[in-house]
Design a protein around this motif. Structure first.
Motif, mmCIF file in Angstrom:
data_model
loop_
_atom_site.group_PDB
_atom_site.id
_atom_site.type_symbol
_atom_site.label_atom_id
_atom_site.label_comp_id
_atom_site.label_asym_id
_atom_site.label_seq_id
_atom_site.Cartn_x
_atom_site.Cartn_y
_atom_site.Cartn_z
ATOM 1 N N GLY A 142 -3.957 -11.166 0.544
ATOM 2 C CA GLY A 142 -4.872 -12.253 0.252
ATOM 3 C C GLY A 142 -6.299 -11.779 0.361
ATOM 4 N N ARG A 143 -7.069 -11.979 -0.694
ATOM 5 C CA ARG A 143 -8.443 -11.487 -0.709
ATOM 6 C C ARG A 143 -9.355 -12.511 -0.064
ATOM 7 N NH1 ARG A 143 -9.171 -8.285 -6.413
ATOM 8 N NH2 ARG A 143 -7.303 -7.039 -6.236
ATOM 9 N N VAL A 144 -9.119 -12.725 1.205
ATOM 10 C CA VAL A 144 -9.954 -13.656 1.935
ATOM 11 C C VAL A 144 -10.475 -12.950 3.167
ATOM 12 C CG1 VAL A 144 -8.738 -15.683 1.129
ATOM 13 C CG2 VAL A 144 -7.938 -14.530 3.170
ATOM 14 N N ALA A 145 -11.465 -13.540 3.796
ATOM 15 C CA ALA A 145 -12.003 -12.942 5.011
ATOM 16 C C ALA A 145 -10.910 -12.851 6.055
ATOM 17 C CB ALA A 145 -13.161 -13.796 5.521
ATOM 18 N N GLY A 146 -10.997 -11.810 6.816
ATOM 19 C CA GLY A 146 -9.964 -11.622 7.827
ATOM 20 C C GLY A 146 -8.951 -10.608 7.316
ATOM 21 N N TYR A 147 -8.087 -10.254 8.152
ATOM 22 C CA TYR A 147 -7.179 -9.154 7.815
ATOM 23 C C TYR A 147 -5.769 -9.472 8.257
ATOM 24 C CZ TYR A 147 -4.796 -4.736 8.326
ATOM 25 O OH TYR A 147 -3.889 -3.735 8.260
ATOM 26 N N ASN A 148 -4.850 -9.064 7.456
ATOM 27 C CA ASN A 148 -3.448 -9.178 7.806
ATOM 28 C C ASN A 148 -2.904 -7.800 8.153
ATOM 29 O OD1 ASN A 148 -2.923 -12.092 7.075
ATOM 30 N ND2 ASN A 148 -3.819 -11.342 5.189
ATOM 31 N N GLU A 149 -2.246 -7.712 9.277
ATOM 32 C CA GLU A 149 -1.725 -6.443 9.762
ATOM 33 C C GLU A 149 -0.824 -5.780 8.734
ATOM 34 O OE1 GLU A 149 0.510 -6.874 13.334
ATOM 35 O OE2 GLU A 149 1.472 -4.932 13.104
ATOM 36 N N GLN A 150 -1.005 -4.473 8.576
ATOM 37 C CA GLN A 150 -0.135 -3.706 7.688
ATOM 38 C C GLN A 150 1.073 -3.210 8.479
ATOM 39 O OE1 GLN A 150 -2.075 -0.662 5.352
ATOM 40 N NE2 GLN A 150 -3.832 -1.955 4.953
ATOM 41 N N TYR A 203 0.841 -1.195 0.000
ATOM 42 C CA TYR A 203 0.000 0.000 0.000
ATOM 43 C C TYR A 203 0.878 1.247 0.000
ATOM 44 C CZ TYR A 203 -3.288 -3.357 2.150
ATOM 45 O OH TYR A 203 -4.073 -4.452 2.430
ATOM 46 N N PHE A 216 4.238 -0.709 8.418
ATOM 47 C CA PHE A 216 4.597 0.521 7.731
ATOM 48 C C PHE A 216 6.107 0.720 7.662
ATOM 49 C CE2 PHE A 216 0.744 2.925 6.865
ATOM 50 C CZ PHE A 216 -0.199 2.202 7.575
ATOM 51 N N TYR A 260 0.468 5.360 1.033
ATOM 52 C CA TYR A 260 -0.347 6.377 1.674
ATOM 53 C C TYR A 260 0.392 7.709 1.621
ATOM 54 C CZ TYR A 260 -2.893 2.511 3.943
ATOM 55 O OH TYR A 260 -3.629 1.375 4.204
ATOM 56 N N ASP A 294 -5.364 -1.432 -7.213
ATOM 57 C CA ASP A 294 -6.470 -0.527 -6.878
ATOM 58 C C ASP A 294 -5.905 0.884 -6.819
ATOM 59 O OD1 ASP A 294 -8.415 1.044 -5.687
ATOM 60 O OD2 ASP A 294 -8.964 -0.445 -4.188
ATOM 61 N N PHE A 329 -5.116 7.088 1.678
ATOM 62 C CA PHE A 329 -4.818 5.944 0.806
ATOM 63 C C PHE A 329 -4.576 6.414 -0.620
ATOM 64 C CE2 PHE A 329 -5.141 1.802 -1.031
ATOM 65 C CZ PHE A 329 -5.938 1.925 -2.160
ATOM 66 N N TYR A 348 -3.038 0.362 -3.997
ATOM 67 C CA TYR A 348 -2.883 -0.941 -3.355
ATOM 68 C C TYR A 348 -2.528 -1.973 -4.417
ATOM 69 C CZ TYR A 348 -4.883 -5.394 -1.584
ATOM 70 O OH TYR A 348 -5.098 -6.703 -1.223
#
Lengths: 117, 114
Positions: free
Chosen positions: A98-106, A33, A108, A35, A56, A45, A48
């Motif tokens: 990964g475009r799956v449910a849940g989130y992976n910490e970004q 990403y 920086f 920013y 994106d 933002f 991405y």
């Protein structure tokens, strides 16, 4: 190193010049990403990247801004014909993605402080 | 348009005080809410909140989310000078393209004086 790195740490340029900012994500992180953070403002933002999917670009403020990423490695953010309002800290972050449910910490990077005179 | 409002924008306290930082949001396709601490340039992750009413705790910091009222708070007890930083609230949203995007507030600048 183990973290996200960015270069240069500081960049001073003249109005109208092009600049290129670099981001090295954490190895193995597929998501990247960019920013922008203007003085006294929150992070805005810009763009991405996720693996080999189309990026994106919905946050890019104008067509003077573009970014590239080769595979799952380095990314460069290019600002053409810089304007004074482009002055900001540009932060890069990476995550497992990964475009799956849940989130992976970004995670920086330290950012690049861009000053346009 | 996605909107995140943090309050107060700035706060000055003495060591030992307890502070509450507020975050209200209006975003589309909400997934979760994250708090970050930004001391110099790179924000560092504090919490991710997905469910309403469940407090997350890490040492002197705690946070809770209210998905009905679209609100989150971050509490810091027994503040120390090392807590001085900008605290950023960031709802995670899903874009139309299927990517996850953080929408950041302007942050609360906390200054803890000795």
């Amino acid at each position: 190193g183990a973290g996200v790195s960015q270069s240069p740490s500081n960049k001073v340029t003249e109005k109208g010049k092009d600049v290129e900012l670099r981001c090295d994500p954490i190895s193995g992180h597929t998501a990247l990403y960019w920013y922008r953070q203007r003085l006294g403002q929150g992070l805005e933002f810009l763009i991405y990247f996720q693996g080999n999917s189309a990026p994106d670009k919905s946050g890019l403020p104008s067509d003077r801004f573009s970014a590239e990423r080769t595979g799952e490695s380095v990314s460069t953010l290019t600002i053409q014909r810089t304007q004074q309002e482009d002055s900001a800290v540009y932060l890069c972050a990476s995550s497992l993605g990964g475009r799956v449910a849940g989130y992976n910490e970004q995670f920086f990077g330290p950012g690049t402080r861009l000053t346009v005179l | 348009e996605d909107k995140v409002v943090q309050s107060p924008l700035s706060l000055v306290v003495h060591e030992g005080d307890t502070v509450t930082l507020n975050c209200s949001y209006e975003v589309t396709n909400f997934r979760s809410l994250l708090w970050y601490k930004q001391e110099k340039k790179a924000p560092t992750f504090l919490f991710m909140l997905t469910s309403s009413g469940i407090e997350k705790k890490s040492g002197r910091l705690s946070s809770i989310l209210d998905k009905k009222e679209l609100f989150s708070i971050l509490n810091i007890t027994a503040t120390q000078t090392g807590d001085s930083a900008v605290y950023l609230c960031a709802p995670l949203t899903l874009t139309q393209g299927g990517s996850e995007k953080l929408v950041f507030g302007k942050g609360t600048k906390l200054t803890v004086n000795p």
